[in-house]
Design a protein around this motif. Structure first.
Motif, PDB file in Angstrom:
ATOM      1  N   ARG A 189       0.803  -1.222   0.000  1.00 44.28           N
ATOM      2  CA  ARG A 189       0.000   0.000   0.000  1.00 44.28           C
ATOM      3  C   ARG A 189       0.837   1.274   0.000  1.00 44.28           C
ATOM      4  NH1 ARG A 189      -5.421  -0.841   1.525  1.00 44.28           N
ATOM      5  NH2 ARG A 189      -5.880  -3.006   2.104  1.00 44.28           N
ATOM      6  N   TYR A 190       2.020   1.255   0.639  1.00 43.43           N
ATOM      7  CA  TYR A 190       2.682   2.532   0.911  1.00 43.43           C
ATOM      8  C   TYR A 190       4.153   2.615   0.499  1.00 43.43           C
ATOM      9  CZ  TYR A 190      -1.485   3.079   3.781  1.00 43.43           C
ATOM     10  OH  TYR A 190      -2.788   3.162   4.215  1.00 43.43           O
ATOM     11  N   ALA A 191       4.844   1.497   0.286  1.00 41.96           N
ATOM     12  CA  ALA A 191       6.275   1.560   0.014  1.00 41.96           C
ATOM     13  C   ALA A 191       6.555   2.021  -1.411  1.00 41.96           C
ATOM     14  CB  ALA A 191       6.925   0.199   0.247  1.00 41.96           C
ATOM     15  N   ASP A 192       7.598   2.814  -1.566  1.00 39.43           N
ATOM     16  CA  ASP A 192       8.146   3.093  -2.893  1.00 39.43           C
ATOM     17  C   ASP A 192       9.171   2.029  -3.272  1.00 39.43           C
ATOM     18  OD1 ASP A 192       6.856   5.709  -3.474  1.00 39.43           O
ATOM     19  OD2 ASP A 192       7.952   6.330  -1.685  1.00 39.43           O
ATOM     20  N   VAL A 193       9.990   1.643  -2.273  1.00 38.32           N
ATOM     21  CA  VAL A 193      11.000   0.599  -2.482  1.00 38.32           C
ATOM     22  C   VAL A 193      10.825  -0.450  -1.392  1.00 38.32           C
ATOM     23  CG1 VAL A 193      13.460   0.072  -2.630  1.00 38.32           C
ATOM     24  CG2 VAL A 193      12.611   2.274  -3.466  1.00 38.32           C
ATOM     25  N   TYR A 194      10.608  -1.693  -1.804  1.00 35.80           N
ATOM     26  CA  TYR A 194      10.545  -2.793  -0.844  1.00 35.80           C
ATOM     27  C   TYR A 194      11.950  -3.367  -0.688  1.00 35.80           C
ATOM     28  CZ  TYR A 194       9.633  -7.322   1.273  1.00 35.80           C
ATOM     29  OH  TYR A 194       9.655  -8.413   2.113  1.00 35.80           O
ATOM     30  N   LEU A 195      12.444  -3.397   0.556  1.00 33.08           N
ATOM     31  CA  LEU A 195      13.776  -3.900   0.860  1.00 33.08           C
ATOM     32  C   LEU A 195      13.704  -5.307   1.438  1.00 33.08           C
ATOM     33  CD1 LEU A 195      15.690  -0.930   2.568  1.00 33.08           C
ATOM     34  CD2 LEU A 195      16.200  -1.980   0.354  1.00 33.08           C
ATOM     35  N   THR A 196      14.516  -6.200   0.918  1.00 31.47           N
ATOM     36  CA  THR A 196      14.646  -7.532   1.492  1.00 31.47           C
ATOM     37  C   THR A 196      16.082  -7.740   1.941  1.00 31.47           C
ATOM     38  OG1 THR A 196      14.408  -9.915   1.089  1.00 31.47           O
ATOM     39  CG2 THR A 196      15.149  -8.576  -0.765  1.00 31.47           C
ATOM     40  N   TRP A 197      16.269  -8.582   2.941  1.00 25.65           N
ATOM     41  CA  TRP A 197      17.631  -8.979   3.309  1.00 25.65           C
ATOM     42  C   TRP A 197      18.150  -9.984   2.298  1.00 25.65           C
ATOM     43  CZ3 TRP A 197      15.970  -9.543   9.080  1.00 25.65           C
ATOM     44  CH2 TRP A 197      16.028  -8.272   9.700  1.00 25.65           C
ATOM     45  N   GLY A 198      19.455 -10.219   2.314  1.00 22.42           N
ATOM     46  CA  GLY A 198      20.118 -10.967   1.258  1.00 22.42           C
ATOM     47  C   GLY A 198      19.952 -12.467   1.334  1.00 22.42           C
ATOM     48  N   GLU A 199      18.785 -12.945   1.006  1.00 24.68           N
ATOM     49  CA  GLU A 199      18.555 -14.375   0.889  1.00 24.68           C
ATOM     50  C   GLU A 199      19.039 -14.868  -0.472  1.00 24.68           C
ATOM     51  OE1 GLU A 199      14.422 -15.042   1.704  1.00 24.68           O
ATOM     52  OE2 GLU A 199      14.503 -14.028   3.645  1.00 24.68           O
ATOM     53  N   PRO A 200      19.188 -16.180  -0.665  1.00 26.95           N
ATOM     54  CA  PRO A 200      19.584 -16.701  -1.973  1.00 26.95           C
ATOM     55  C   PRO A 200      18.601 -16.271  -3.061  1.00 26.95           C
ATOM     56  CG  PRO A 200      19.812 -18.399  -0.294  1.00 26.95           C
ATOM     57  CD  PRO A 200      19.108 -17.239   0.367  1.00 26.95           C
ATOM     58  N   PRO A 201      19.059 -16.181  -4.305  1.00 24.15           N
ATOM     59  CA  PRO A 201      18.202 -15.676  -5.376  1.00 24.15           C
ATOM     60  C   PRO A 201      16.847 -16.374  -5.501  1.00 24.15           C
ATOM     61  CG  PRO A 201      20.461 -15.735  -6.124  1.00 24.15           C
ATOM     62  CD  PRO A 201      20.454 -16.376  -4.758  1.00 24.15           C
ATOM     63  N   ALA A 202      16.781 -17.663  -5.304  1.00 24.60           N
ATOM     64  CA  ALA A 202      15.499 -18.363  -5.443  1.00 24.60           C
ATOM     65  C   ALA A 202      14.485 -17.856  -4.431  1.00 24.60           C
ATOM     66  CB  ALA A 202      15.695 -19.872  -5.288  1.00 24.60           C
ATOM     67  N   GLN A 203      14.938 -17.612  -3.195  1.00 22.09           N
ATOM     68  CA  GLN A 203      14.037 -17.105  -2.166  1.00 22.09           C
ATOM     69  C   GLN A 203      13.676 -15.644  -2.419  1.00 22.09           C
ATOM     70  OE1 GLN A 203      16.683 -19.518   0.900  1.00 22.09           O
ATOM     71  NE2 GLN A 203      15.126 -18.353   1.983  1.00 22.09           N
ATOM     72  N   VAL A 204      14.632 -14.881  -2.925  1.00 21.08           N
ATOM     73  CA  VAL A 204      14.341 -13.482  -3.258  1.00 21.08           C
ATOM     74  C   VAL A 204      13.310 -13.419  -4.382  1.00 21.08           C
ATOM     75  CG1 VAL A 204      15.317 -11.363  -4.214  1.00 21.08           C
ATOM     76  CG2 VAL A 204      16.534 -12.593  -2.415  1.00 21.08           C
ATOM     77  N   ARG A 205      13.439 -14.303  -5.363  1.00 22.64           N
ATOM     78  CA  ARG A 205      12.472 -14.327  -6.464  1.00 22.64           C
ATOM     79  C   ARG A 205      11.049 -14.531  -5.915  1.00 22.64           C
ATOM     80  NH1 ARG A 205      14.279 -18.363  -8.897  1.00 22.64           N
ATOM     81  NH2 ARG A 205      15.490 -17.338 -10.537  1.00 22.64           N
ATOM     82  N   GLU A 206      10.892 -15.455  -4.983  1.00 25.43           N
ATOM     83  CA  GLU A 206       9.570 -15.722  -4.402  1.00 25.43           C
ATOM     84  C   GLU A 206       9.051 -14.505  -3.644  1.00 25.43           C
ATOM     85  OE1 GLU A 206      10.074 -19.125  -1.940  1.00 25.43           O
ATOM     86  OE2 GLU A 206      10.317 -20.526  -3.618  1.00 25.43           O
ATOM     87  N   LYS A 207       9.927 -13.852  -2.904  1.00 20.34           N
ATOM     88  CA  LYS A 207       9.492 -12.712  -2.102  1.00 20.34           C
ATOM     89  C   LYS A 207       9.079 -11.547  -2.998  1.00 20.34           C
ATOM     90  CE  LYS A 207      11.438 -11.993   1.882  1.00 20.34           C
ATOM     91  NZ  LYS A 207      12.383 -11.583   2.958  1.00 20.34           N
ATOM     92  N   LEU A 208       9.832 -11.294  -4.050  1.00 21.42           N
ATOM     93  CA  LEU A 208       9.484 -10.207  -4.956  1.00 21.42           C
ATOM     94  C   LEU A 208       8.167 -10.484  -5.671  1.00 21.42           C
ATOM     95  CD1 LEU A 208      12.323  -9.283  -4.242  1.00 21.42           C
ATOM     96  CD2 LEU A 208      12.763  -8.895  -6.682  1.00 21.42           C
ATOM     97  N   ALA A 209       7.939 -11.741  -6.051  1.00 26.11           N
ATOM     98  CA  ALA A 209       6.672 -12.088  -6.698  1.00 26.11           C
ATOM     99  C   ALA A 209       5.504 -11.859  -5.748  1.00 26.11           C
ATOM    100  CB  ALA A 209       6.718 -13.536  -7.165  1.00 26.11           C
TER     101      ALA A 209
END
Length: 365
Positions: free
Chosen positions: A196-216
Motif C-alpha cells: 500500500r505505501y512503500a516506494d521501495v521494498y527492501l529484502t535482506w540478502g537471501e539466496p536468489p530463489a528465495q528473493v524471487r519468491e518474495k518479490l513475486a
C-alpha cells in the motif's frame, strides 16, 4: 534502468571484526575499535560520495546512535550523498515526522530517504513506551504512512483510526522532493503495508530463489492495490582482486569469532519476533560448517549480527555477476556494507562499480 547503490554508516561503531547488535542481540566490544564519531562517519560518508554511491543507510535502535540527528550533522560534511534514515513510527507522531522530513529536505537540498522500520522486538519497543504487539504495530505503521503521505500532498488531515488520531493536521512547507519510503518485512502484515505505501521494498540478502519468491509476493500484493513497487536488497560485501583473497577474508573473520559469543548471539536472535530474522537464522542454523548458501553468498555475518546477515564474496567480477543475477530478478537498489566500512567501500567502489558501468548497469550519479 541504472542500478542504485547505497553504502552503510556504522552508527554503532566499526571494526576489522564483525560488529554485532540488533534484534535483541548484544553489540559486543568490536564497535569500540572505531567509535561512531562524526569525524569517522563523515570520513565514510565522503568516501561513499566520492566513489559514486547514491546514499547511505543508518540503522535505528537502542544499540546505535540516533539516525535523524547523526545524518543531519553529516549533511554538513557532504555535498551530494543522500541519507536513508531508519526510524520507527511508534516513537514519533505522523505530523511531526512529516514536518521533520520537510525541514530535512529544505536544509539538505533534498537528500532525505526514509527507511520505515515497524520494529520486530516487543521488548525493545516497550523500552520506548510502545506496548502494541507486532501485528498492531504494522497496522499503526499503515495509518502513519497514510497520514504522512496525505500531509506531503498538501492535504489538511483528519484521521481517527484504531491507533492514531490527528485533527486539522497540516505541513505548512511541503518537502521537495517528497522523500521516497523504503520498507521491509517478511510477515503477511508487513507485506500488506509494503504493497500500500512503500516506494521501495527492501529484502535482506537471501539466496536468489528465495528473493524471487518474495518479490513475486510483493508484486502481486501491490498490483492488487493498483501500485508498482521498486525493489532493493540489503547485503554485506567482501570483494577482492581474486576470489581466493576474498574467501581468505571470510576465514579470518571466522577464526576471530568466540564460539561462546556465537552461541549467546544465536540464542538471543532465536527469541526474535521478526520473520525476516527467522529466515536469516535458517540460512545457517547457527553452524559455521555450511555458510556458502549460494555460490558467492556467505551467511557468516549472521552468526554474530542481527538483521542482514549475508555477504557477497568473491573477486570483483564474481561479485558483479551475483549483483547482475539479483538485478535480473527485479532488484534495482543495493544497500551494502563492509568490514570495516571505510576500506571495503574502496574495494567495492574501485573494483566492482567500474565492471557494472562497463555492462551499462550503473552510471555515476
Amino acid at each position: 534502468m541504472s542500478l542504485t547503490f547505497h553504502w552503510f554508516l556504522p552508527t554503532n561503531g566499526d571494526s576489522r571484526q564483525i560488529v554485532g547488535g540488533g534484534h535483541g542481540s548484544t553489540p559486543g566490544t568490536a564497535g569500540t575499535d572505531r567509535p561512531p564519531s562524526i569525524a569517522y562517519l563523515g570520513q565514510i560518508a565522503r568516501t561513499a560520495e566520492q566513489l559514486g554511491f547514491e546514499g547511505a543507510l543508518t540503522p535505528t535502535g537502542a544499540w546505535c546512535e540516533d539516525a535523524w540527528l547523526t545524518t543531519a550533522m553529516l549533511t554538513q560534511v557532504t555535498e551530494r550523498l543522500k541519507y536513508l534514515v531508519a526510524f520507527r513510527p511508534g516513537q514519533i507522531s505522523p505530523t511531526l515526522a512529516a514536518q521533520m522530513a520537510a525541514t530535512y529536505q529544505r536544509q539538505s537540498g533534498g537528500r532525505l530517504l526514509l527507511n520505515v522500520v515497524t520494529g520486530g522486538e516487543s521488548a525493545e519497543q516497550r523500552a520506548y513506551g510502545d506496548f502494541l504487539d507486532k501485528d498492531a504495530r504494522y497496522a499503526r505503521t499503515g495509518e502513519f504512512l497514510s497520514i504522512t503521505r496525505r500531509l506531503w500532498a498538501g492535504e489538511t488531515v483528519d484521521h481517527d483510526g484504531v491507533h492514531l488520531r490527528v485533527e486539522q493536521a497540516t505541513v505548512n512547507r511541503l518537502p521537495d522532493p517528497v522523500p521516497p519510503v523504503y520498507f521491509g518485512g517478511s510477515s503477511p502484515a508487513a507485506g500488506d503495508v509494503a504493497a500500500r505505501y512503500a516506494d521501495v521494498y527492501l529484502t535482506w540478502g537471501e539466496p536468489p530463489a528465495q528473493v524471487r519468491e518474495k518479490l513475486a509476493w510483493i508484486r502481486e500484493l501491490a498490483a492488487a492495490q493498483g501500485r508498482v513497487v521498486r525493489f532493493g536488497i540489503r547485503l554485506h560485501v567482501i570483494t577482492r582482486d581474486t576470489s581466493a583473497q576474498a574467501w581468505a577474508e571470510t576465514e579470518r573473520l571466522l577464526a576471530s569469532m568466540d564460539p561462546a559469543r556465537v552461541r549467546e548471539t544465536q540464542r538471543a536472535l532465536g527469541r526474535s519476533e521478526s520473520e525476516g530474522q527467522r529466515r536469516m537464522l535458517a540460512l545457517h542454523g547457527g553452524s559455521a560448517e555450511r555458510l556458502e548458501i549460494h555460490p558467492g553468498l556467505w551467511a557468516g555475518i549472521g552468526l554474530l549480527r542481527g538483521g542482514a546477515g549475508t555477504a557477497l564474496v568473491g573477486s570483483h567480477r564474481e561479485v558483479a555477476d551475483l549483483i547482475t543475477e539479483y538485478h535480473e530478478l527485479g532488484v534495482d537498489e543495493f544497500v551494502l556494507s563492509g568490514i570495516p566500512h571505510l576500506e571495503e567501500a574502496y574495494w567495492f567502489g574501485e573494483g566492482v562499480l567500474p565492471l557494472l558501468a562497463a555492462r551499462n548497469l550503473w552510471r555515476r550519479p
